[in-house]
Design an enzyme around this catalytic site. Structure first.
Site, PDB file in Angstrom:
ATOM      1  N   GLU A   1       0.815  -1.219   0.000  1.00 39.81           N
ATOM      2  CA  GLU A   1       0.000   0.000   0.000  1.00 39.81           C
ATOM      3  C   GLU A   1       0.852   1.274   0.000  1.00 39.81           C
ATOM      4  O   GLU A   1       0.791   2.082   0.932  1.00 39.81           O
ATOM      5  CB  GLU A   1      -0.972  -0.015   1.184  1.00 39.81           C
ATOM      6  CG  GLU A   1      -1.947  -1.170   1.095  1.00 39.81           C
ATOM      7  CD  GLU A   1      -3.112  -1.091   2.079  1.00 39.81           C
ATOM      8  OE1 GLU A   1      -2.977  -0.426   3.113  1.00 39.81           O
ATOM      9  OE2 GLU A   1      -4.146  -1.704   1.785  1.00 39.81           O
TER      10      GLU A   1
ATOM     11  N   GLU B   1      -6.447  -8.002  -1.296  1.00 41.82           N
ATOM     12  CA  GLU B   1      -6.940  -8.084   0.085  1.00 41.82           C
ATOM     13  C   GLU B   1      -8.429  -7.765   0.142  1.00 41.82           C
ATOM     14  O   GLU B   1      -8.930  -6.930  -0.610  1.00 41.82           O
ATOM     15  CB  GLU B   1      -6.235  -7.054   0.976  1.00 41.82           C
ATOM     16  CG  GLU B   1      -4.793  -7.315   1.254  1.00 41.82           C
ATOM     17  CD  GLU B   1      -4.205  -6.258   2.198  1.00 41.82           C
ATOM     18  OE1 GLU B   1      -4.945  -5.704   3.025  1.00 41.82           O
ATOM     19  OE2 GLU B   1      -3.006  -5.987   2.074  1.00 41.82           O
TER      20      GLU B   1
END
Ligand code: GLA
Ligand code: ZN
Length: 657
Positions: free
Chosen positions: A151, A307
């Site tokens: 991320e 995810e």
């Protein structure tokens, strides 16, 4: 990028589970439990730097070697992550320049994550070093995908980043005079004498300059791309064929220009977290679809769901559990809209620390984990869906979303300083209006391949470069229908207002001159009467004088410029002079294209290739809904016609083409 099967799995960090140095027993136990849960891939290495490299030049890969070997033997796909989402304390202590400096000028201390300076030579060197060690070690292992960092996000205001920013500006503008002119720096006597005077937007510095802020934002994306490529380069040194990605997580929210970053990846991956069982799940599902469309649009290819959560995320307003079948239906929704996988954070619930209340596939902290059965059922279904991997989502309509437009609208002061122009909200409204009519769309920016669409919806594209105007002219001339809203093309790509309202070629394309514009208060509006529907304008009005041949479809009913044209058509170009309801836009586009629309709350999507099509139908409501579906159910192999779909249920049918 192609996969042999739908991957179902996610982040696996066995290092959280060693007791007395024993890693074999927990890894073996996890293999059994993950298989029981229908899992077929694990991502290893996210956040394990301090464990594999506990001090300088000291490495210990014993447990990783074991995990990679055993999971491979057991038939799992392995995604190998670089560990740079979190840095070891010893490393940050030794090389403090790795710690970011915040916008208040203070250097961060140890700990937390996603917070390393991208431009410090220490960071660059240490990342190359660890990534090369990992790549060299696992070069002969079967690694399905390389997961770069985690991320990627944020910004750093340290000296290195400032210097790089100045160099980047020098490269772009060449002379300080050019930059002063483009940014209009004589305003308030802020004329720069030299590139070295240009600071990033410190809290205690110059936050009022929209051009500098835009440049800084563009530079941050550039830094992220440099850092991404730097990480990949170290992997490619030993594994030249390595396919790579990094997980995107912010959707429309604040971060880098994901379209730019995505171009460097082999496949875009997405971390999908939505708040189920709070508001209307049908609306939440549509927001999920918006993100899937955005991710698929990045490279105009299917994406990887890296995810999501099998149950609950701890960082929500409250952490409510997914109800029966909710994980299955939400996971398949992502596949319907282009995902090639179902990934979760994480494989095993943490005993303690920041995410102990986040759910996971293996949950040792409840007496009975009802998700094991549900996950297994989903895994079994994914196993019979392999044929769907070789299909695409195809849409005739695209809506343009642009991160730089979002940013510059935010940085400019006005024209609705307090009320805001609501760029993202309006984009979402338009997107949702199409989905509600049963018409799916792509989400792309103006740098994507736009020639394949029959219609483009361009909401509030505030900046338009000369090149982009030329491109739009060509598209319209070739037959693409353009639906352009107010607040488009007001400035060039450097945020300079266009003389005379609109750039002349753009005015010609739209078929009018822009004579005046204004932002309006929330309580102001003009009625919009179109095709028998009456709605209201909001946010911004443009008043225009039409060129010959341009037709008015709807006029203002407003004190200023009452009875003048609002929505107009010039050949293939429709212009909405005011911000009108998304529904008005969707109605016009779908009726122009003569598309069949629906009032049903069934969410539908199709994945297809030349030979077959798979239609997905989802019911995210509490009512039974009938679906206008015909085809063979891929699970029961029965032919189905116009079935009833139960609440929180779905159907996938296959049909030949
Ligand atoms: C993100 C991160 C994970 C974890 C999850 C929790 O997606 O990548 O490490 O923090 O959020 O939802
Ligand atoms: Zn820095």
């Amino acid at each position: 990028m192609k996969f042999d099967r739908f991957l179902h799995g996610g982040d696996y960090n066995p290092e959280q589970w060693f007791e007395n140095g024993d890693y074999k027993e927990p890894i073996e136990a996890d293999i059994i439990k993950l298989k029981e849960s229908g899992i077929n891939f694990v991502t290893v290495g996210v956040f394990n730097w301090a464990i594999i490299n506990p001090s300088e030049d000291n490495y210990n890969f014993e447990y990783m070697d074991y995990a990679v070997k055993r999971y491979s033997e057991e038939g799992f796909d392995i995604i190998m992550s670089t560990p740079t989402g979190g840095f070891p304390n010893w490393l940050k202590k030794k090389y403090p320049s790795i710690n970011r400096v915040d916008s208040n000028g203070i250097r961060r201390t140890l700990g937390d994550r996603h917070n390393h300076c991208y431009n410090s030579p220490d960071t660059r060197r240490e990342i190359s070093k660890i990534n090369e060690v990992i790549a060299q070690r696992y070069k002969d292992s079967k690694i399905t995908l390389w997961h770069i960092s985690n991320e990627m996000q944020g910004q750093c205001f340290c000296k290195h980043c400032q210097n790089e920013f100045q160099n980047w500006l020098k490269e772009k503008y060449q002379t300080i005079e050019k930059l002063n002119f483009d940014w209009n720096m004589n305003f308030w006597s802020h004329t720069y004498n030299d590139f070295s005077e240009i600071n990033p937007p410190f809290d205690f510095g110059d936050g009022s300059n929209p051009c500098m802020r835009l440049a800084w934002t563009r530079f941050n994306t550039y830094s992220a791309v440099q850092m991404y490529n730097h990480e990949v380069q170290a992997i490619h040194k030993y594994v030249p064929s390595a396919k790579h990605t990094t997980n995107l997580c912010y959707g429309l929210g604040h971060n880098f220009n994901y379209h730019t970053l995505a171009k460097h990846m082999d496949i875009v991956s997405w971390d999908s977290y939505h708040e189920w069982h709070r508001n209307d799940d049908w609306e939440t599902a549509m927001y999920g679809i918006l993100n899937f469309d955005l991710m698929r649009g990045m490279k105009q290819q299917n994406f990887f769901l890296m995810e999501s959560t099998p149950n609950t995320a701890n960082w929500r307003y409250a952490s409510k559990n997914k109800r029966e079948k909710m994980n299955e239906i939400t996971s398949l929704l992502s596949i319907a809209f282009g995902s090639q996988s179902v990934g979760y954070f994480q494989m095993k619930r943490s005993r303690n620390h920041a995410e102990m209340f986040h759910s996971a596939v293996i949950d040792d902290f409840v007496a009975k984990n009802r998700f094991t059965r549900e996950l297994k059922e989903l895994g079994d279904k994914l196993a019979v869906m392999t044929e769907i991997l070789d299909t695409e989502v195809k849409n005739d309509i695209a809506i343009i979303f642009d991160y730089e437009i979002r940013d510059i609208i935010n940085y400019n002061v006005g024209p609705r300083k307090i009320g805001g122009m609501q760029y993202c909200e309006y984009f979402e409204e338009v997107h949702q209006s199409f989905i509600k009519k049963g018409v799916n769309v792509d989400v792309v920016n103006l740098n994507c391949d736009l020639t394949k669409y029959k219609a483009l919806v361009i909401p509030m594209h505030f900046m338009l470069s000369d090149k982009q105007i030329e491109m739009l002219e060509k598209l319209a001339a070739a037959g693409t229908k353009l639906y352009i809203t107010a607040f488009t093309g007001i400035t060039d790509s450097e945020n300079n207002l266009r003389r005379g309202g609109l750039e002349p070629r753009f005015a010609k394309l739209l078929g009018h001159d822009l004579v005046e514009y204004e932002a309006i208060y929330d309580e102001d509006y003009s009625v919009v009467e179109l095709n028998g529907e009456t709605t209201k304008t909001k946010i911004f009005h443009e008043y225009k004088e039409l060129h010959q041949g341009t037709v008015s479809l709807c006029k203002y009913d407003f004190d200023l410029y009452d009875n003048t044209p609002m929505i107009t058509r010039n050949n293939n170009v429709v212009h909405f002079g005011a911000i009108v309801c998304g529904e008005v836009v969707a109605n016009l586009v779908t009726s122009d294209l003569k598309l069949v629309t629906t009032e049903s709350k069934i969410l539908k999507a199709t994945r297809e290739n030349k030979a077959v099509a798979f239609d997905f139908y989802f019911n995210f409501t509490k009512e039974e809904l009938s679906a206008n579906a015909q085809g063979t159910c891929i699970f029961s192999n029965q032919y189905i016609e116009n079935p009833i779909i139960k609440p929180y249920d779905y159907l996938i049918v296959k049909r030949g083409k």
